[in-house]
Write a protein that holds these residues in place. Structure first.
Motif, PDB file in Angstrom:
ATOM      1  N   TYR A  66       0.822  -1.206   0.000  1.00 48.18           N
ATOM      2  CA  TYR A  66       0.000   0.000   0.000  1.00 48.18           C
ATOM      3  C   TYR A  66       0.858   1.258   0.000  1.00 48.18           C
ATOM      4  N   CYS A  77      -7.282   3.615  -5.148  1.00 45.29           N
ATOM      5  CA  CYS A  77      -8.259   3.062  -4.204  1.00 45.29           C
ATOM      6  C   CYS A  77      -9.681   3.539  -4.525  1.00 45.29           C
ATOM      7  N   CYS A  80     -11.332   1.180  -6.832  1.00 38.73           N
ATOM      8  CA  CYS A  80     -11.056  -0.231  -6.533  1.00 38.73           C
ATOM      9  C   CYS A  80     -12.299  -0.847  -5.860  1.00 38.73           C
ATOM     10  N   LEU A  82     -12.405  -2.948  -3.599  1.00 43.15           N
ATOM     11  CA  LEU A  82     -12.196  -3.217  -2.178  1.00 43.15           C
ATOM     12  C   LEU A  82     -12.163  -1.952  -1.321  1.00 43.15           C
ATOM     13  N   TYR A  83     -12.319  -0.813  -1.950  1.00 45.93           N
ATOM     14  CA  TYR A  83     -12.262   0.463  -1.231  1.00 45.93           C
ATOM     15  C   TYR A  83     -13.574   0.719  -0.496  1.00 45.93           C
ATOM     16  N   LEU A  97      -9.153  -5.114   2.969  1.00 47.37           N
ATOM     17  CA  LEU A  97      -8.070  -6.069   3.221  1.00 47.37           C
ATOM     18  C   LEU A  97      -7.290  -5.829   4.496  1.00 47.37           C
ATOM     19  N   PHE A  98      -7.280  -4.587   4.988  1.00 47.31           N
ATOM     20  CA  PHE A  98      -6.503  -4.282   6.193  1.00 47.31           C
ATOM     21  C   PHE A  98      -7.133  -3.115   6.929  1.00 47.31           C
ATOM     22  N   TYR A 107      -2.984   3.168  -3.387  1.00 49.78           N
ATOM     23  CA  TYR A 107      -2.896   2.015  -4.293  1.00 49.78           C
ATOM     24  C   TYR A 107      -2.183   0.873  -3.584  1.00 49.78           C
ATOM     25  N   CYS A 108      -2.492  -0.349  -3.951  1.00 47.04           N
ATOM     26  CA  CYS A 108      -1.711  -1.496  -3.485  1.00 47.04           C
ATOM     27  C   CYS A 108      -1.723  -2.574  -4.556  1.00 47.04           C
ATOM     28  N   TYR A 110      -3.039  -5.371  -4.651  1.00 47.95           N
ATOM     29  CA  TYR A 110      -4.296  -6.110  -4.775  1.00 47.95           C
ATOM     30  C   TYR A 110      -5.382  -5.287  -5.434  1.00 47.95           C
ATOM     31  N   TYR A 111      -4.994  -4.233  -6.068  1.00 47.70           N
ATOM     32  CA  TYR A 111      -5.952  -3.342  -6.739  1.00 47.70           C
ATOM     33  C   TYR A 111      -6.896  -4.170  -7.608  1.00 47.70           C
TER      34      TYR A 111
HETATM   35  S1  SF4 Z   1      -7.150  -3.296  -2.343  1.00 48.40           S
HETATM   36 FE1  SF4 Z   1      -5.445  -1.870  -2.523  1.00 48.40          FE
HETATM   37  S2  SF4 Z   1      -6.060  -0.489  -4.169  1.00 48.40           S
HETATM   38 FE2  SF4 Z   1      -7.897  -1.543  -3.452  1.00 48.40          FE
HETATM   39  S3  SF4 Z   1      -8.785  -0.181  -1.884  1.00 48.40           S
HETATM   40 FE3  SF4 Z   1      -7.470  -1.662  -0.830  1.00 48.40          FE
HETATM   41  S4  SF4 Z   1      -5.496  -0.591  -0.691  1.00 48.40           S
HETATM   42 FE4  SF4 Z   1      -6.664   0.465  -2.253  1.00 48.40          FE
END
Ligand code: SF4
Length: 115
Positions: A66, A77, A80, A82-83, A97-98, A107-108, A110-111
């Protein structure tokens, strides 16, 4: 003449007074300062503030790569899957994810782009 029983009775009475007094003093703070049990939470000052995050979660953020500023145009993000957008009155979002604050332009690895 003071007996042992009187001494113990007085000691218990003084303990009660001290406990009651300290409770009253603790409740008499600055009236403008919100009480801790009145919904005060550890909201980060900025999205980079990880002071409320455990070392394990910070390590997880690093493992996922990240960063607060995406290195890839149009992949961040904010777009994304997952945001999780900020709640009302908050400036930072989060990620599924965290734990911890996430920049909308972060950004990470796992985008997962919104389709
Ligand atoms: S997976 Fe990565 S890119 Fe997507 S929201 Fe989480 S931190 Fe951002």
């Amino acid at each position: 003449m003071n007996t042992r029983r009187d001494f113990i009775r007085n000691a218990i009475g003084m303990s009660g007074l001290l406990l009651g007094g300290s409770f009253l003093v603790s409740r008499c703070g600055n009236p403008k300062k919100p009480a801790k049990d009145a919904g005060e939470s550890k909201k980060p000052v900025s999205c980079s503030d990880l002071s409320g995050i455990s070392p394990e979660e910070i390590e997880k953020r690093k493992r996922l790569g990240y960063v607060d500023e995406t290195p890839i145009a149009d992949s961040n993000c904010g777009n994304c899957k997952l945001y999780l957008p900020p709640g009302k009155g908050e400036s930072c979002g989060s990620c599924s994810l965290f734990k911890g604050p996430v920049e909308v332009n972060g950004y990470c690895t796992y985008y997962a782009p919104l389709s």
